[in-house]
Scaffold this motif. Structure first.
Motif, PDB file in Angstrom:
ATOM      1  N   VAL A   1       0.829  -1.219   0.000  1.00  9.94           N
ATOM      2  CA  VAL A   1       0.000   0.000   0.000  1.00  9.94           C
ATOM      3  C   VAL A   1       0.859   1.263   0.000  1.00  9.94           C
ATOM      4  O   VAL A   1       0.369   2.345  -0.353  1.00  9.94           O
TER       5      VAL A   1
ATOM      6  N   GLY B   1      -6.543   0.734  -2.177  1.00  7.16           N
ATOM      7  CA  GLY B   1      -7.500  -0.370  -2.209  1.00  7.16           C
ATOM      8  C   GLY B   1      -7.383  -1.162  -3.502  1.00  7.16           C
ATOM      9  O   GLY B   1      -7.434  -2.395  -3.506  1.00  7.16           O
ATOM     10  N   ILE B   2      -7.208  -0.452  -4.617  1.00  7.53           N
ATOM     11  CA  ILE B   2      -7.041  -1.125  -5.908  1.00  7.53           C
ATOM     12  C   ILE B   2      -5.716  -1.874  -5.945  1.00  7.53           C
ATOM     13  O   ILE B   2      -5.623  -2.963  -6.518  1.00  7.53           O
TER      14      ILE B   2
ATOM     15  N   ASN C   1      -4.819   4.515  -5.914  1.00  7.10           N
ATOM     16  CA  ASN C   1      -5.724   4.045  -4.865  1.00  7.10           C
ATOM     17  C   ASN C   1      -5.148   2.803  -4.197  1.00  7.10           C
ATOM     18  O   ASN C   1      -4.953   1.779  -4.863  1.00  7.10           O
TER      19      ASN C   1
ATOM     20  N   SER D   1      -9.600   1.588   3.174  1.00  7.41           N
ATOM     21  CA  SER D   1      -8.952   2.344   2.093  1.00  7.41           C
ATOM     22  C   SER D   1      -8.828   3.813   2.456  1.00  7.41           C
ATOM     23  O   SER D   1      -7.797   4.444   2.213  1.00  7.41           O
TER      24      SER D   1
ATOM     25  N   GLY E   1      -3.996  -0.294 -10.772  1.00  9.77           N
ATOM     26  CA  GLY E   1      -2.960  -0.555  -9.779  1.00  9.77           C
ATOM     27  C   GLY E   1      -1.567  -0.332 -10.325  1.00  9.77           C
ATOM     28  O   GLY E   1      -1.373  -0.171 -11.534  1.00  9.77           O
TER      29      GLY E   1
ATOM     30  N   LEU F   1      -4.240  -3.292  -3.418  1.00 11.59           N
ATOM     31  CA  LEU F   1      -4.469  -4.534  -2.678  1.00 11.59           C
ATOM     32  C   LEU F   1      -5.197  -5.547  -3.550  1.00 11.59           C
ATOM     33  O   LEU F   1      -4.831  -6.722  -3.617  1.00 11.59           O
ATOM     34  N   PHE F   2      -6.250  -5.082  -4.220  1.00  6.71           N
ATOM     35  CA  PHE F   2      -7.041  -5.957  -5.079  1.00  6.71           C
ATOM     36  C   PHE F   2      -6.189  -6.559  -6.195  1.00  6.71           C
ATOM     37  O   PHE F   2      -6.199  -7.772  -6.425  1.00  6.71           O
ATOM     38  N   SER F   3      -5.430  -5.704  -6.883  1.00  2.00           N
ATOM     39  CA  SER F   3      -4.631  -6.186  -8.013  1.00  2.00           C
ATOM     40  C   SER F   3      -3.491  -7.085  -7.551  1.00  2.00           C
ATOM     41  O   SER F   3      -3.104  -8.011  -8.270  1.00  2.00           O
TER      42      SER F   3
ATOM     43  N   SER G   1      -9.715  -5.116   0.124  1.00 13.33           N
ATOM     44  CA  SER G   1      -9.825  -3.993  -0.810  1.00 13.33           C
ATOM     45  C   SER G   1     -11.250  -3.459  -0.917  1.00 13.33           C
ATOM     46  O   SER G   1     -11.461  -2.349  -1.413  1.00 13.33           O
TER      47      SER G   1
ATOM     48  N   ALA H   1      -6.331 -10.263   0.750  1.00 16.90           N
ATOM     49  CA  ALA H   1      -6.032  -8.950   0.152  1.00 16.90           C
ATOM     50  C   ALA H   1      -7.191  -8.462  -0.693  1.00 16.90           C
ATOM     51  O   ALA H   1      -7.569  -7.274  -0.651  1.00 16.90           O
TER      52      ALA H   1
ATOM     53  N   PRO I   1     -14.126  -0.751  -4.917  1.00 12.84           N
ATOM     54  CA  PRO I   1     -12.958   0.081  -5.246  1.00 12.84           C
ATOM     55  C   PRO I   1     -13.197   0.906  -6.502  1.00 12.84           C
ATOM     56  O   PRO I   1     -13.817   0.431  -7.458  1.00 12.84           O
TER      57      PRO I   1
END
Length: 430
Positions: free
Chosen positions: A37, A48-49, A46, A331, A290, A51-53, A325, A321, A218
């Motif tokens: 992060v 949060g994105i 971002n 976030s 991301g 983390l997602f990616s 997100s 993860a 997100p």
């Protein structure tokens, strides 16, 4: 072929029990969390994105490598400099083009490796090239860290400097004196302590956190949907060459994993698959908003300490993860971390990157009595750290090559064209 490795708690193919799986996966997620992060925070993306990616990228990597490699794909620090520059000039579309280009470079190299093997990579990127380039990547970021650690709203602020130094100090303390699970997350703990001091000094705005929803989708940036399609050649040319540097990092991580697990991942499932996994993860990250991703040494460290090598634990960390997100307040809380805190942690992180380059030179016993090595390292370090960029074109058609990109290409070229000994050295030895 598998070598015998002693004291393994869970091997690569072993499935942990459910509650054991939860604890081990959370441990891996928190180990990569701080660094993953931090990159989007420094770039302006971002978290949060990111983390997602990183979670989806890890699952893609594990799938492409046939569930044979326990690796986590987190945000890469190597591309921070060009991404920060691109955010200022082109916004996210340019960053996306660069991140996708990095993934494409990985796929191209993977295809070449599948056809002709790996010997050419070692010739193109020997330690005398890789070491100085990694040092450049870390040291070229030092001014950014110093700016974040001293300036607030364009003016010097003693509170910012104080929080940055406190954050640096506690992170170093945690690295040196904590053990067990707490010893695996010193960066995250340093950020938490620094954040608390930033609250005390009045440097944090909590209003966005209180207003954020607990559950939130997100805010994905889809470059080919949210923006007018356009080829950002500047971004592609600036970021793509740096992929050659992170490929060497990738090779290093594979070698460590080989030693830990008693396997030869370069042969099975094959270097072409591991590179393709990295490339696919970066392309996905670029498509959703991301930063570029890479395999994480933090998670390798967790495996080395715990003796847990299960790929299913890494799958669990990726799923955690992805779930995190979608927590809107998390976030918003991450985005409220002030530059004083990220700057303080960055002093350590960027320095560690630079020190890793130095370690490569030391471990490979690079001889700086040879003029060839001295010429390569000197040119790469000064051009890269000083950001001697090349700018071509005018107006909207300007293409700029960052100092890191120039240094990378120059190091490769010098290594290929310079003789092993200078004329004066040959004369001396004759």
């Amino acid at each position: 072929m598998t070598k015998q490795v002693h004291d393994v708690v869970l091997d690569v193919d072993d499935r942990p029990k459910f509650f054991q799986w939860l604890g081990l996966s959370l441990q891996h997620m928190f180990s990569m969390f701080g660094s993953t992060v931090l990159v989007p925070l420094l770039v302006g993306l971002n978290p949060g994105i990111a983390l997602f990616s990183s979670g989806v990228g890890t699952l893609l990597h594990i799938w492409i490598t046939k569930k044979k490699i326990p690796a986590y794909m987190g945000s890469s620090f190597a591309f921070i400099v060009p991404m920060v520059s691109l955010m200022k000039t082109t916004g996210y579309p340019g960053v996306a083009a660069g991140v996708i280009a990095v993934g494409v470079v990985y796929l191209i190299v993977a295809a070449v490796v599948a056809l002709i093997g790996t010997d050419w990579i070692e010739r193109l990127l020997p330690p005398i090239v890789v070491g100085p380039i990694i040092m450049v990547i870390g040291l070229s970021l030092s001014s950014s860290a110093a700016q974040s650690a001293t300036v607030l709203n364009g003016h010097y602020d003693l509170r910012v400097f104080a929080v940055a130094m406190i954050t640096l100090g506690v992170t170093i303390f945690f690295n040196m004196y904590l053990s067990g699970f707490m010893g695996l997350i010193p960066i995250l703990l340093g950020i938490v302590v620094g954040y608390l001091f930033a609250l005390w000094f009045g440097l944090v705005d909590l209003k966005p956190v209180t207003e954020a929803a607990w559950l939130a989708w997100p805010d994905f940036d889809i470059p080919f949907i949210d923006y007018q399609p356009h080829m950002y050649w500047n971004a592609i040319i600036v970021m793509a060459p740096i992929a050659l540097v992170t490929i060497t990092e990738h090779l290093g991580h594979l070698m460590v994993l080989d030693e830990l697990t008693g396997r030869d991942f370069i042969k099975n499932p094959g270097l072409h698959r591991t590179l393709a996994g990295d490339g696919a993860a970066s392309i996905f990250a670029g498509l959703v908003g991301g930063p570029s991703v890479t395999s994480y040494g933090e998670n390798i460290g967790v495996m080395a300490i715990t003796k847990v090598h299960s790929v299913y634990v890494l799958i669990g960390a990726a799923l955690f993860a992805i779930a995190f997100s979608f927590v809107g307040k998390l976030s918003a809380l991450i985005q409220s971390i002030p530059g004083a805190v990220t700057g303080g942690v960055s002093f350590l992180l960027f320095g560690v990157i630079a020190a890793s380059g130095l370690r490569i030179l030391v471990e490979n016993k690079v001889d700086f009595n040879l003029k060839r090595n001295l010429m390569i390292a000197s040119a790469v370090l000064v051009i890269g750290i000083g950001n001697a960029y090349l700018q071509v074109g005018t107006g909207s058609q300007v293409v700029q090559f960052s100092g890191v990109a120039i240094a990378t290409v120059l190091g490769i070229v010098l290594n290929l064209v310079l003789p092993q000994e200078a004329a004066s050295e040959r004369q001396l030895h004759s």
